[in-house]
Write a protein that holds these residues in place. Structure first.
Motif, PDB file in Angstrom:
ATOM      1  N   ASP A   1     -21.353   8.995 -29.633  1.00  0.00           N
ATOM      2  CA  ASP A   1     -22.647   8.320 -29.757  1.00  0.00           C
ATOM      3  C   ASP A   1     -22.745   7.424 -30.989  1.00  0.00           C
ATOM      4  O   ASP A   1     -23.266   6.295 -30.892  1.00  0.00           O
ATOM      5  CB  ASP A   1     -23.774   9.355 -29.773  1.00  0.00           C
ATOM      6  CG  ASP A   1     -24.023   9.933 -28.380  1.00  0.00           C
ATOM      7  OD1 ASP A   1     -23.326   9.515 -27.431  1.00  0.00           O
ATOM      8  OD2 ASP A   1     -24.908  10.810 -28.248  1.00  0.00           O
ATOM      9  N   PRO A   2     -22.297   7.881 -32.181  1.00  0.00           N
ATOM     10  CA  PRO A   2     -22.405   6.974 -33.341  1.00  0.00           C
ATOM     11  C   PRO A   2     -21.696   5.643 -33.116  1.00  0.00           C
ATOM     12  O   PRO A   2     -22.206   4.590 -33.517  1.00  0.00           O
ATOM     13  CB  PRO A   2     -21.749   7.782 -34.469  1.00  0.00           C
ATOM     14  CG  PRO A   2     -21.928   9.200 -34.067  1.00  0.00           C
ATOM     15  CD  PRO A   2     -21.807   9.210 -32.582  1.00  0.00           C
ATOM     16  N   LEU A   3     -20.526   5.662 -32.461  1.00  0.00           N
ATOM     17  CA  LEU A   3     -19.787   4.433 -32.211  1.00  0.00           C
ATOM     18  C   LEU A   3     -20.559   3.518 -31.254  1.00  0.00           C
ATOM     19  O   LEU A   3     -20.743   2.317 -31.514  1.00  0.00           O
ATOM     20  CB  LEU A   3     -18.408   4.770 -31.641  1.00  0.00           C
ATOM     21  CG  LEU A   3     -17.552   3.587 -31.171  1.00  0.00           C
ATOM     22  CD1 LEU A   3     -17.252   2.650 -32.332  1.00  0.00           C
ATOM     23  CD2 LEU A   3     -16.264   4.086 -30.524  1.00  0.00           C
ATOM     24  N   LEU A   4     -21.033   4.086 -30.150  1.00  0.00           N
ATOM     25  CA  LEU A   4     -21.722   3.277 -29.145  1.00  0.00           C
ATOM     26  C   LEU A   4     -23.067   2.757 -29.659  1.00  0.00           C
ATOM     27  O   LEU A   4     -23.460   1.617 -29.379  1.00  0.00           O
ATOM     28  CB  LEU A   4     -21.917   4.093 -27.863  1.00  0.00           C
ATOM     29  CG  LEU A   4     -20.622   4.524 -27.143  1.00  0.00           C
ATOM     30  CD1 LEU A   4     -20.946   5.360 -25.925  1.00  0.00           C
ATOM     31  CD2 LEU A   4     -19.802   3.295 -26.760  1.00  0.00           C
ATOM     32  N   LYS A   5     -23.779   3.579 -30.431  1.00  0.00           N
ATOM     33  CA  LYS A   5     -25.071   3.135 -30.968  1.00  0.00           C
ATOM     34  C   LYS A   5     -24.876   2.027 -31.991  1.00  0.00           C
ATOM     35  O   LYS A   5     -25.712   1.108 -32.100  1.00  0.00           O
ATOM     36  CB  LYS A   5     -25.800   4.316 -31.592  1.00  0.00           C
ATOM     37  CG  LYS A   5     -26.325   5.309 -30.567  1.00  0.00           C
ATOM     38  CD  LYS A   5     -27.037   6.473 -31.227  1.00  0.00           C
ATOM     39  CE  LYS A   5     -27.569   7.449 -30.169  1.00  0.00           C
ATOM     40  NZ  LYS A   5     -28.253   8.605 -30.806  1.00  0.00           N
ATOM     41  N   THR A   6     -23.785   2.095 -32.742  1.00  0.00           N
ATOM     42  CA  THR A   6     -23.501   1.023 -33.692  1.00  0.00           C
ATOM     43  C   THR A   6     -23.145  -0.263 -32.958  1.00  0.00           C
ATOM     44  O   THR A   6     -23.560  -1.370 -33.355  1.00  0.00           O
ATOM     45  CB  THR A   6     -22.356   1.443 -34.627  1.00  0.00           C
ATOM     46  OG1 THR A   6     -22.701   2.668 -35.281  1.00  0.00           O
ATOM     47  CG2 THR A   6     -22.092   0.383 -35.689  1.00  0.00           C
ATOM     48  N   LEU A   7     -22.384  -0.150 -31.861  1.00  0.00           N
ATOM     49  CA  LEU A   7     -22.009  -1.336 -31.092  1.00  0.00           C
ATOM     50  C   LEU A   7     -23.209  -1.964 -30.400  1.00  0.00           C
ATOM     51  O   LEU A   7     -23.179  -3.148 -30.012  1.00  0.00           O
ATOM     52  CB  LEU A   7     -20.939  -0.967 -30.050  1.00  0.00           C
ATOM     53  CG  LEU A   7     -19.572  -0.551 -30.596  1.00  0.00           C
ATOM     54  CD1 LEU A   7     -18.641  -0.145 -29.460  1.00  0.00           C
ATOM     55  CD2 LEU A   7     -18.937  -1.675 -31.412  1.00  0.00           C
ATOM     56  N   GLN A   8     -24.307  -1.239 -30.205  1.00  0.00           N
ATOM     57  CA  GLN A   8     -25.503  -1.781 -29.556  1.00  0.00           C
ATOM     58  C   GLN A   8     -26.293  -2.730 -30.459  1.00  0.00           C
ATOM     59  O   GLN A   8     -27.156  -3.469 -29.981  1.00  0.00           O
ATOM     60  CB  GLN A   8     -26.428  -0.642 -29.111  1.00  0.00           C
ATOM     61  CG  GLN A   8     -25.979   0.072 -27.857  1.00  0.00           C
ATOM     62  CD  GLN A   8     -26.977   1.133 -27.434  1.00  0.00           C
ATOM     63  OE1 GLN A   8     -27.087   2.179 -28.032  1.00  0.00           O
ATOM     64  NE2 GLN A   8     -27.721   0.816 -26.395  1.00  0.00           N
ATOM     65  N   VAL A   9     -26.012  -2.721 -31.758  1.00  0.00           N
ATOM     66  CA  VAL A   9     -26.779  -3.540 -32.711  1.00  0.00           C
ATOM     67  C   VAL A   9     -26.144  -4.940 -32.796  1.00  0.00           C
ATOM     68  O   VAL A   9     -24.921  -5.065 -32.955  1.00  0.00           O
ATOM     69  CB  VAL A   9     -26.798  -2.864 -34.098  1.00  0.00           C
ATOM     70  CG1 VAL A   9     -27.596  -3.713 -35.081  1.00  0.00           C
ATOM     71  CG2 VAL A   9     -27.390  -1.461 -33.989  1.00  0.00           C
ATOM     72  N   ARG A  10     -26.966  -5.955 -32.736  1.00  0.00           N
ATOM     73  CA  ARG A  10     -26.477  -7.338 -32.804  1.00  0.00           C
ATOM     74  C   ARG A  10     -25.995  -7.643 -34.222  1.00  0.00           C
ATOM     75  O   ARG A  10     -26.529  -7.121 -35.210  1.00  0.00           O
ATOM     76  CB  ARG A  10     -27.582  -8.321 -32.407  1.00  0.00           C
ATOM     77  CG  ARG A  10     -28.037  -8.178 -30.969  1.00  0.00           C
ATOM     78  CD  ARG A  10     -29.142  -9.178 -30.632  1.00  0.00           C
ATOM     79  NE  ARG A  10     -29.567  -9.038 -29.244  1.00  0.00           N
ATOM     80  CZ  ARG A  10     -28.939  -9.615 -28.225  1.00  0.00           C
ATOM     81  NH1 ARG A  10     -27.886 -10.409 -28.471  1.00  0.00           N
ATOM     82  NH2 ARG A  10     -29.366  -9.444 -26.979  1.00  0.00           N
ATOM     83  N   PRO A  11     -25.009  -8.550 -34.343  1.00  0.00           N
ATOM     84  CA  PRO A  11     -24.528  -8.903 -35.679  1.00  0.00           C
ATOM     85  C   PRO A  11     -25.481  -9.815 -36.444  1.00  0.00           C
ATOM     86  O   PRO A  11     -25.234 -10.116 -37.619  1.00  0.00           O
ATOM     87  CB  PRO A  11     -23.199  -9.613 -35.385  1.00  0.00           C
ATOM     88  CG  PRO A  11     -23.330 -10.133 -33.997  1.00  0.00           C
ATOM     89  CD  PRO A  11     -24.210  -9.174 -33.272  1.00  0.00           C
ATOM     90  N   SER A  12     -26.544 -10.254 -35.789  1.00  0.00           N
ATOM     91  CA  SER A  12     -27.516 -11.114 -36.462  1.00  0.00           C
ATOM     92  C   SER A  12     -28.908 -10.503 -36.254  1.00  0.00           C
ATOM     93  O   SER A  12     -29.308 -10.236 -35.101  1.00  0.00           O
ATOM     94  CB  SER A  12     -27.463 -12.541 -35.898  1.00  0.00           C
ATOM     95  OG  SER A  12     -28.444 -13.367 -36.531  1.00  0.00           O
ATOM     96  N   PRO A  13     -29.649 -10.231 -37.290  1.00  0.00           N
ATOM     97  CA  PRO A  13     -29.279 -10.477 -38.689  1.00  0.00           C
ATOM     98  C   PRO A  13     -28.191  -9.504 -39.162  1.00  0.00           C
ATOM     99  O   PRO A  13     -28.143  -8.369 -38.694  1.00  0.00           O
ATOM    100  CB  PRO A  13     -30.599 -10.222 -39.433  1.00  0.00           C
ATOM    101  CG  PRO A  13     -31.322  -9.241 -38.574  1.00  0.00           C
ATOM    102  CD  PRO A  13     -30.978  -9.596 -37.171  1.00  0.00           C
TER     103      PRO A  13
ATOM    104  N   GLU B   1     -27.787  -7.839 -41.906  1.00  0.00           N
ATOM    105  CA  GLU B   1     -28.206  -6.595 -42.564  1.00  0.00           C
ATOM    106  C   GLU B   1     -28.470  -5.480 -41.546  1.00  0.00           C
ATOM    107  O   GLU B   1     -28.267  -4.298 -41.824  1.00  0.00           O
ATOM    108  CB  GLU B   1     -29.478  -6.834 -43.398  1.00  0.00           C
ATOM    109  CG  GLU B   1     -29.288  -7.684 -44.627  1.00  0.00           C
ATOM    110  CD  GLU B   1     -29.284  -9.173 -44.303  1.00  0.00           C
ATOM    111  OE1 GLU B   1     -29.431  -9.491 -43.089  1.00  0.00           O
ATOM    112  OE2 GLU B   1     -29.118  -9.994 -45.213  1.00  0.00           O
ATOM    113  N   GLY B   2     -28.938  -5.845 -40.349  1.00  0.00           N
ATOM    114  CA  GLY B   2     -29.216  -4.843 -39.323  1.00  0.00           C
ATOM    115  C   GLY B   2     -27.951  -4.120 -38.889  1.00  0.00           C
ATOM    116  O   GLY B   2     -27.934  -2.891 -38.713  1.00  0.00           O
ATOM    117  N   LEU B   3     -26.857  -4.878 -38.682  1.00  0.00           N
ATOM    118  CA  LEU B   3     -25.594  -4.243 -38.280  1.00  0.00           C
ATOM    119  C   LEU B   3     -25.048  -3.347 -39.390  1.00  0.00           C
ATOM    120  O   LEU B   3     -24.555  -2.235 -39.135  1.00  0.00           O
ATOM    121  CB  LEU B   3     -24.576  -5.325 -37.909  1.00  0.00           C
ATOM    122  CG  LEU B   3     -23.187  -4.822 -37.503  1.00  0.00           C
ATOM    123  CD1 LEU B   3     -23.284  -3.900 -36.288  1.00  0.00           C
ATOM    124  CD2 LEU B   3     -22.254  -6.002 -37.199  1.00  0.00           C
TER     125      LEU B   3
END
Length: 832
Positions: free
Chosen positions: A654-666, A668-670
């Protein structure tokens, strides 16, 4: 009331109240002028009271009944009493002196009478001793032994009374004469026995010899021992001449002739000679023990000579065992023969002197140092059996497969062990039994390594058939249980001081390791079927996915293969412990494989990561029902502990997949999503996430700078960042999908162990042995069993490490996997 007030105002009253009296006297200010007259009146009354007290004291002290006079009178009476006491004591002493004077003559007369009595008794005993001595001399010359025995006892008893008078010359001479007569009687009786046996006149002179034994009994233990020793040597003289002086007759081939000869001799003794000796002498038992002692020394010499022989045939093991068995039968016969003999007395002190002879081991002890030859022969026999077992089919051609069956060679080997241990326990319970235990332990290791593990390495790339794996699993479980029982069997029979040196726990762990390897092989069969589904997942374009569906097509394909193979395998696994272990390891494998394939699906867009998370949820819910294939009713609820294990294993991604769900823009969010979910400080791991998301290298520098800044901030993951994530770090060097090698915190099982040496896309049965070695090392490190590392690690050590690793609690089953009290798989197996 007036009377009460008056009483309280009287100076003689006990309850006198001076305040009330003063208030009464000075009730008005005008009465203050009378203070002087009141004071004078009170002083006058006080003086009168003082005079009255003084007169009373004087009258008491000097009156006719004064205390002083009574004290003086008491002193006078005490003095008179002491005078009377002294007078009585003086008269008592005088009376004692008078009585002593009167009885002195009587005491002298008593002493004279006592001394006279002792003198008369001594003279009478001396007369009796002298008379008995003369009579004994006469009876000895005429060989009237019965009368001699009774008279000799009387002479010896009388002689003991004169031990303190040996300073008197006449008594000393008489004592020497008695001792000389004892010696003459001893020599005379021995001479009579020698003549009777030499001339063959035992039957004719039996009555005389019987009476002569009474004399020897009266002479004491030394005389009895001399006669019995002479008799035993006489009876065994022929035996020693025949069997010691002739190599052929004395060889081990003719051991039966020795025992036959003694049986005839013992029969002759009981028929002709036993009546001569008193029963409590137990001459037959002494004769048997002397024969055993001499025979044991003969065998020691023969065996030593055979072992030192430079040329010619060495000692034959079969002959050695045959002789030893015949010897032990002979010893047991003697033990039964003499153990059943009645005692001479059951109500006197003689009954406390139990039979001191023990014939068990009296001869066979000579063979024990050479039992090592027999142990070596068992070693050679087992060495020839292992290669044969490796070539045998797992199921005989005329038998059908059964889920409860074990490999026939296991039953055959167990029977061989049982017979061999029982035989050795009869021969020796010391060092030889311990040596045999070590030999059997060595071949248990070889059976686990070469036979059971060898079967798992068959079948090429497809691996062995499922039925073969089930048979190996059942056999490993069979031996795991019976190894513990063999250990208990040996400990009950070996000498107590060697019990602590009997330990088959390593062999038990090796078979548990073989059972674990069988479970690994079953999971690998499922992995082989799932390869097409994983390939479909990798071929999906996850970077351009625009929407999320219920689940991906590869999930249906994957679940179809998993459920079909589980439905095929689990009904064949008899024990629930192993079924649960199979399911646990299968879930761990799928979780690890899913993570590896996620890495190989890069780049993954945010929608693709969301779809993967949904696919993971569908997989999790389906895997929770794996255990239902092992139960009779599919509707049975899965164990809560298994459901928990499934969720724990599948949520590791889950940590890997939830991190991949976040857009690289902005950006700071990633970065914040990474610090929250992955929560480590590794630049390499963060760069791996960027590569998975398909971030261009030109944009990665700025993100890495932000990552370096935010990870040092106090708000980053609550200030609890680890140096490197246990989830991402093992994935860094992976280049192909397949069997995963990662295990996050809380994860364990087959996949982690088998792929520790490198990630593979397909199961290769030919390399199972090498993978098992690696699995054992990694499993031992995680379980804390201290597995050895390096090139020198042996297969048996790794099997033991796997066995130790698989000894873990299985929640919800109420049992411990691999524990020693589990009922064996084959209910029809023989017991130790």
């Amino acid at each position: 009331m007036n009377i009460t007030v008056a009483d309280s105002l009287s100076l003689d009253s006990v309850d006198y109240d001076p305040i009330g009296h003063l208030n009464l006297l000075f009730s008005h200010p005008s009465t203050v002028s009378s203070v002087s007259s009141v004071s004078a009146t009170i002083q006058k009354h006080k003086d009168e009271l003082s005079k009255s007290i003084t007169s009373l004291e004087t009258a008491q002290a000097y009156g006719p009944d004064s205390s002083l006079e009574r004290m003086q009178s008491a002193q006078a009476e005490l003095a008179s009493l002491f005078q009377r006491i002294e007078s009585v004591r003086s008269r008592a002493l005088q009376t004692e002196r008078d009585i002593t004077t009167m009885t002195a003559d009587i005491k002298r007369l008593d002493g004279t009478k006592r001394n006279l009595t002792l003198s008369m008794t001594a003279l009478k005993r001396l007369q009796m001793l002298t008379t008995a001595y003369e009579q004994l001399r006469g009876l000895a010359r005429t060989r009237q032994y019965r009368e001699c025995a009774g008279l000799l006892q009387a002479v010896l008893q009388l002689m003991r009374h004169f031990n303190s008078y040996r300073s008197i010359e006449q008594i000393a001479v008489l004592s020497r004469n008695v001792s000389e007569l004892q010696r003459e009687l001893l020599e005379q009786v021995c001479e009579d026995f020698e003549i009777a046996f030499a001339k063959g006149e035992v039957g004719a002179r039996r009555a005389v010899l019987v009476e002569a034994c009474l004399v020897m009994d009266a002479l004491g233990d030394h005389a009895k021992s001399r006669l019995v020793t002479w008799y035993v040597n006489t009876e065994l003289r022929e035996y020693r001449q025949v069997f010691r002086g002739n190599d052929e007759a004395g060889s081990l081939d003719n051991i039966g002739r020795r025992y036959a000869w003694f049986k005839r001799t013992l029969k002759t003794h009981e028929e002709e000679h036993a009546v001569i000796f008193p029963p409590h002498w137990r001459v037959n038992e002494t004769l048997a023990m002397s024969f055993c002692d001499g025979t044991r020394e003969d065998f020691k010499g023969i065996l030593e000579k055979s072992m030192r022989r430079p040329d010619g045939p060495k000692l034959d093991v079969n002959l050695l065992l045959s002789c030893l068995q015949e010897t032990m039968d002979f010893e047991q016969g003697l033990e039964r023969r003499f153990a059943n003999e009645p005692r001479a007395s059951i109500d006197t002190l003689s009954s406390a002197d139990d039979r001191a002879q023990n014939f068990n081991g009296s001869i066979s002890a000579a063979f024990e140092p050479y039992l090592s030859l027999w142990v070596e022969s068992q070693d050679r026999a087992l060495a020839s059996m292992i290669p044969k077992y490796k070539q045998q089919p797992l199921i005989p051609a005329d038998e059908e497969f059964s889920p409860q069956a074990v490999i026939p060679s296991a039953i055959e080997l167990f029977h061989f062990y049982k017979v061999t241990l029982s035989q050795c326990a009869k021969l020796s319970t010391g060092e030889r039994l311990l040596d045999l235990t070590k030999t059997l332990a060595k071949y248990l290791d070889e059976y686990a390594q070469q036979v059971l593990l060898g079967f798992l390495q068959r079948g090429g790339t497809q691996g062995p058939p499922i039925e073969d794996i089930i048979l190996v699993l059942n056999t490993a479980d069979f031996w795991h249980t019976n190894t513990d029982q063999l250990e208990e069997f040996i400990k009950k029979r070996i000498d107590p001081d060697m019990t602590s040196r009997v330990d088959l726990s390593d062999q038990s762990d090796a078979f548990m390791g073989a059972a674990g390897a069988s479970v690994m092989a079953l999971v690998a069969k499922v992995e082989l079927e799932c390869e097409s589904a994983w390939r479909e997942m990798r071929n999906t374009n996850w970077s351009r996915m625009e929407s999320v569906s219920d689940h991906s097509s590869y999930v249906s394909e994957l679940l179809k293969h998993v459920n079909s193979k589980a439905e095929e395998i689990l009904p064949l696994v008899v024990k629930q412990q192993y079924a649960r272990t199979f399911c646990d390891n299968l879930v761990d494998h799928l979780a690890n494989a899913y993570i590896i394939n996620v890495v190989q699906c890069k780049p993954v867009c945010e929608t693709g990561a969301e779809q993967m998370l949904l696919d993971k949820y569908v997989l999790t819910k389906s895997l929770e029902n794996l255990m239902s294939f092992h139960t009779a009713s599919p509707s049975t609820q899965p164990p809560a502990s298994f459901v928990k294990h499934v969720n724990t294993s599948m949520t590791r991604m889950d940590p890997l997949l939830k991190t991949l769900q976040v857009r690289p823009s902005p950006p700071e969010g990633l970065v914040q999503a990474y610090l929250i979910h992955i929560a480590d400080r590794s630049d390499t791991n963060f760069r791996k996430i960027l590569e998975l998301k398909g971030v261009r290298r030109a944009d990665q520098a700025h993100l890495l700078e932000l990552f370096a800044i935010h990870r040092e901030g106090p708000a980053a993951a609550g200030g609890k960042l680890v140096q490197s994530s246990s989830l991402l770090t093992p994935l860094l060097n992976s280049t192909s999908g397949g069997l995963g090698s990662t295990t996050a915190a809380g994860g364990s099982g087959l996949a982690a162990g088998l792929a520790a040496g490198g990630l593979q896309t397909r199961f290769d049965a030919a390399s199972l042995g090498e993978r098992l070695l690696t699995a054992a090392r990694d499993s031992a490190e995680r379980a804390g069993v201290g597995a050895a590392t390096g090139e020198g690690v042996t297969m048996n050590e790794n099997l033991r490490n796997i066995g130790n690793f698989f000894r873990r609690d299985i929640g919800g089953l109420g049992a411990r996997f691999g524990r020693r009290d589990i009922t064996p798989t084959n209910n029809s197996r023989p017991d130790v």
